[in-house]
Design a protein around this motif. Structure first.
Motif, PDB file in Angstrom:
ATOM      1  N   ILE A   1       0.839  -1.216   0.000  1.00 26.99           N
ATOM      2  CA  ILE A   1       0.000   0.000   0.000  1.00 26.99           C
ATOM      3  C   ILE A   1       0.870   1.261   0.000  1.00 26.99           C
ATOM      4  O   ILE A   1       0.368   2.363   0.225  1.00 26.99           O
ATOM      5  CB  ILE A   1      -1.014   0.016   1.169  1.00 26.99           C
ATOM      6  CG1 ILE A   1      -0.327  -0.001   2.538  1.00 26.99           C
ATOM      7  CG2 ILE A   1      -1.972  -1.161   1.061  1.00 26.99           C
ATOM      8  CD1 ILE A   1      -1.308   0.135   3.699  1.00 26.99           C
TER       9      ILE A   1
ATOM     10  N   ARG B   1      -8.800   1.209   7.284  1.00 25.14           N
ATOM     11  CA  ARG B   1      -8.417   1.298   5.867  1.00 25.14           C
ATOM     12  C   ARG B   1      -8.608  -0.056   5.176  1.00 25.14           C
ATOM     13  O   ARG B   1      -8.107  -1.076   5.629  1.00 25.14           O
ATOM     14  CB  ARG B   1      -6.948   1.726   5.793  1.00 25.14           C
ATOM     15  CG  ARG B   1      -6.245   1.514   4.483  1.00 25.14           C
ATOM     16  CD  ARG B   1      -6.587   2.602   3.480  1.00 25.14           C
ATOM     17  NE  ARG B   1      -5.470   2.871   2.592  1.00 25.14           N
ATOM     18  CZ  ARG B   1      -5.078   2.094   1.586  1.00 25.14           C
ATOM     19  NH1 ARG B   1      -5.702   0.972   1.343  1.00 25.14           N
ATOM     20  NH2 ARG B   1      -4.069   2.456   0.834  1.00 25.14           N
ATOM     21  N   GLU B   2      -9.371  -0.061   4.093  1.00 27.30           N
ATOM     22  CA  GLU B   2      -9.542  -1.313   3.350  1.00 27.30           C
ATOM     23  C   GLU B   2      -8.602  -1.335   2.162  1.00 27.30           C
ATOM     24  O   GLU B   2      -8.297  -0.290   1.589  1.00 27.30           O
ATOM     25  CB  GLU B   2     -10.988  -1.425   2.870  1.00 27.30           C
ATOM     26  CG  GLU B   2     -11.952  -1.465   4.045  1.00 27.30           C
ATOM     27  CD  GLU B   2     -13.221  -2.222   3.744  1.00 27.30           C
ATOM     28  OE1 GLU B   2     -13.413  -2.595   2.571  1.00 27.30           O
ATOM     29  OE2 GLU B   2     -14.003  -2.423   4.685  1.00 27.30           O
ATOM     30  N   LEU B   3      -8.169  -2.534   1.804  1.00 25.77           N
ATOM     31  CA  LEU B   3      -7.251  -2.629   0.654  1.00 25.77           C
ATOM     32  C   LEU B   3      -8.027  -2.525  -0.650  1.00 25.77           C
ATOM     33  O   LEU B   3      -9.106  -3.097  -0.795  1.00 25.77           O
ATOM     34  CB  LEU B   3      -6.511  -3.970   0.662  1.00 25.77           C
ATOM     35  CG  LEU B   3      -5.516  -4.243   1.777  1.00 25.77           C
ATOM     36  CD1 LEU B   3      -4.599  -5.396   1.386  1.00 25.77           C
ATOM     37  CD2 LEU B   3      -4.699  -3.024   2.120  1.00 25.77           C
ATOM     38  N   LYS B   4      -7.462  -1.796  -1.590  1.00 26.88           N
ATOM     39  CA  LYS B   4      -8.023  -1.781  -2.942  1.00 26.88           C
ATOM     40  C   LYS B   4      -7.642  -3.102  -3.614  1.00 26.88           C
ATOM     41  O   LYS B   4      -6.689  -3.768  -3.196  1.00 26.88           O
ATOM     42  CB  LYS B   4      -7.431  -0.625  -3.745  1.00 26.88           C
ATOM     43  CG  LYS B   4      -7.734   0.730  -3.170  1.00 26.88           C
ATOM     44  CD  LYS B   4      -7.060   1.807  -4.035  1.00 26.88           C
ATOM     45  CE  LYS B   4      -6.976   3.093  -3.254  1.00 26.88           C
ATOM     46  NZ  LYS B   4      -5.714   3.795  -3.421  1.00 26.88           N
ATOM     47  N   GLU B   5      -8.355  -3.408  -4.685  1.00 29.76           N
ATOM     48  CA  GLU B   5      -8.111  -4.694  -5.353  1.00 29.76           C
ATOM     49  C   GLU B   5      -6.644  -4.843  -5.768  1.00 29.76           C
ATOM     50  O   GLU B   5      -5.996  -5.860  -5.541  1.00 29.76           O
ATOM     51  CB  GLU B   5      -9.015  -4.814  -6.578  1.00 29.76           C
ATOM     52  CG  GLU B   5      -8.944  -6.219  -7.155  1.00 29.76           C
ATOM     53  CD  GLU B   5      -9.884  -6.406  -8.332  1.00 29.76           C
ATOM     54  OE1 GLU B   5     -10.818  -5.589  -8.469  1.00 29.76           O
ATOM     55  OE2 GLU B   5      -9.653  -7.341  -9.104  1.00 29.76           O
ATOM     56  N   VAL B   6      -6.094  -3.780  -6.346  1.00 31.38           N
ATOM     57  CA  VAL B   6      -4.725  -3.858  -6.840  1.00 31.38           C
ATOM     58  C   VAL B   6      -3.733  -4.066  -5.681  1.00 31.38           C
ATOM     59  O   VAL B   6      -2.714  -4.748  -5.822  1.00 31.38           O
ATOM     60  CB  VAL B   6      -4.375  -2.607  -7.687  1.00 31.38           C
ATOM     61  CG1 VAL B   6      -4.391  -1.334  -6.860  1.00 31.38           C
ATOM     62  CG2 VAL B   6      -3.040  -2.775  -8.388  1.00 31.38           C
ATOM     63  N   GLU B   7      -4.091  -3.519  -4.521  1.00 29.71           N
ATOM     64  CA  GLU B   7      -3.219  -3.699  -3.347  1.00 29.71           C
ATOM     65  C   GLU B   7      -3.272  -5.150  -2.852  1.00 29.71           C
ATOM     66  O   GLU B   7      -2.252  -5.718  -2.462  1.00 29.71           O
ATOM     67  CB  GLU B   7      -3.629  -2.725  -2.239  1.00 29.71           C
ATOM     68  CG  GLU B   7      -3.337  -1.275  -2.624  1.00 29.71           C
ATOM     69  CD  GLU B   7      -3.973  -0.264  -1.685  1.00 29.71           C
ATOM     70  OE1 GLU B   7      -3.524   0.902  -1.701  1.00 29.71           O
ATOM     71  OE2 GLU B   7      -4.926  -0.610  -0.950  1.00 29.71           O
ATOM     72  N   TRP B   8      -4.474  -5.742  -2.902  1.00 26.70           N
ATOM     73  CA  TRP B   8      -4.584  -7.162  -2.542  1.00 26.70           C
ATOM     74  C   TRP B   8      -3.723  -8.009  -3.479  1.00 26.70           C
ATOM     75  O   TRP B   8      -3.062  -8.945  -3.064  1.00 26.70           O
ATOM     76  CB  TRP B   8      -6.048  -7.645  -2.666  1.00 26.70           C
ATOM     77  CG  TRP B   8      -6.871  -7.421  -1.438  1.00 26.70           C
ATOM     78  CD1 TRP B   8      -7.976  -6.635  -1.331  1.00 26.70           C
ATOM     79  CD2 TRP B   8      -6.662  -7.994  -0.139  1.00 26.70           C
ATOM     80  NE1 TRP B   8      -8.472  -6.668  -0.045  1.00 26.70           N
ATOM     81  CE2 TRP B   8      -7.680  -7.508   0.708  1.00 26.70           C
ATOM     82  CE3 TRP B   8      -5.705  -8.880   0.393  1.00 26.70           C
ATOM     83  CZ2 TRP B   8      -7.770  -7.861   2.048  1.00 26.70           C
ATOM     84  CZ3 TRP B   8      -5.801  -9.234   1.742  1.00 26.70           C
ATOM     85  CH2 TRP B   8      -6.827  -8.725   2.548  1.00 26.70           C
TER      86      TRP B   8
END
Ligand code: GLN
Length: 265
Positions: free
Chosen positions: A24, A37-44
């Motif tokens: 991130i 804070r939630e992870l965005k798809e690309v961060e996952w």
């Protein structure tokens, strides 16, 4: 974290945190301050890839591309050894032993961590460095640029390119692992770090045998030779510098003899 733990990775929580922070693009402290804070798809996707690489044994530093040394960040790639805390003792010992200003050569510079640190810690010194690996020199050059250290880097096998005969110091963390110890090494080291930077023949002393006489050729009288060495090598290495003076051995923080200093007669 459980994935890393299951894959036999030491210190799984810290490793998972460092990899998540890298995914991130934040400091580790960020997600403690922002637990919502939630992870965005690309961060996952990135985090998943990093975890997978780590489970395969790839060192965290090669995933993040970064290792701290002597209080500064250095870029690392699999072309260079990851700088170790033990090597900070080499830098410390050299800084304490040298006159100001001094002309210093770092042999086998790798990431450039030793040369750059010496140049930045004592601005009066002139430091230059060699490495046999062009890929390593690219990393070292980048690190010197980022850290604003003025260091000429030369592509050379040990000291073959050096005509100078009046240096104040030659410093090196050469390859010193015995090839017969490969099976005993952590897989992160053996399978990922450059063998060119690690192994030095059956006893681990091969590079010292060339490095020591070559250093004698480029140093002025009284000049300092400072080398890191491995577990159990103090006696054999001391024998290799029998015609040098002022031999000193310094331990690392674990109390293991780690750095040898000597002076050209
Ligand atoms: N210190 C490294 C290790 O323990 C070896 C570094 C070297 O050979 N210079 O794996």
């Amino acid at each position: 974290m459980d994935l890393l733990d299951g894959a036999g990775v030491a210190d799984p929580r810290l490793q998972a945190e460092v990899l998540l922070a890298h995914a991130i693009h934040c400091e580790r402290s960020y997600f403690f301050a922002h637990p919502e804070r939630e992870l965005k798809e690309v961060e996952w996707i990135h985090y998943g890839r990093y975890l997978n690489d780590r489970m395969q044994g790839k060192p965290t530093q090669y995933i993040t591309g970064n290792q701290e040394f002597y209080g500064r960040d250095f870029r690392v790639t699999p072309a260079v050894l990851i700088p170790r805390p033990e090597t900070e003792h080499l830098v410390e010992a050299v800084l304490a032993a040298l006159p100001n200003p001094a002309r210093i050569l770092d042999v086998g510079t790798g990431s450039g961590a030793i040369a750059i640190t010496l140049a930045l810690e004592a601005a009066c010194h002139t430091v230059f460095a060699t490495d046999i690996s062009l890929k390593a020199l690219k990393v070292a050059t980048q690190n010197a640029f980022t850290r604003r250290a003025q260091i000429p880097f030369l592509n050379a096998d040990l000291l073959t390119a050096i005509a100078d005969q009046s240096l104040d110091a030659v410093v090196s963390n050469p390859p010193y692992v015995s090839s017969t110890d490969a099976d005993l090494m952590q897989r992160e080291v053996r399978d990922w770090e450059p063998h060119l930077a690690l192994f030095a023949g059956a006893t681990g002393l091969d590079i010292y045998r060339s490095l020591i006489p070559a250093a004698a050729r480029v140093l002025k009288r009284g000049g300092l030779l400072a080398m890191e060495f491995g577990f159990g090598q103090a006696e054999a290495l001391t024998a290799l510098v029998s015609d040098w003076s002022g031999v000193e051995i310094k331990p690392d923080l674990a109390g293991i003899p780690r750095v040898l200093l000597c002076r050209k007669l």
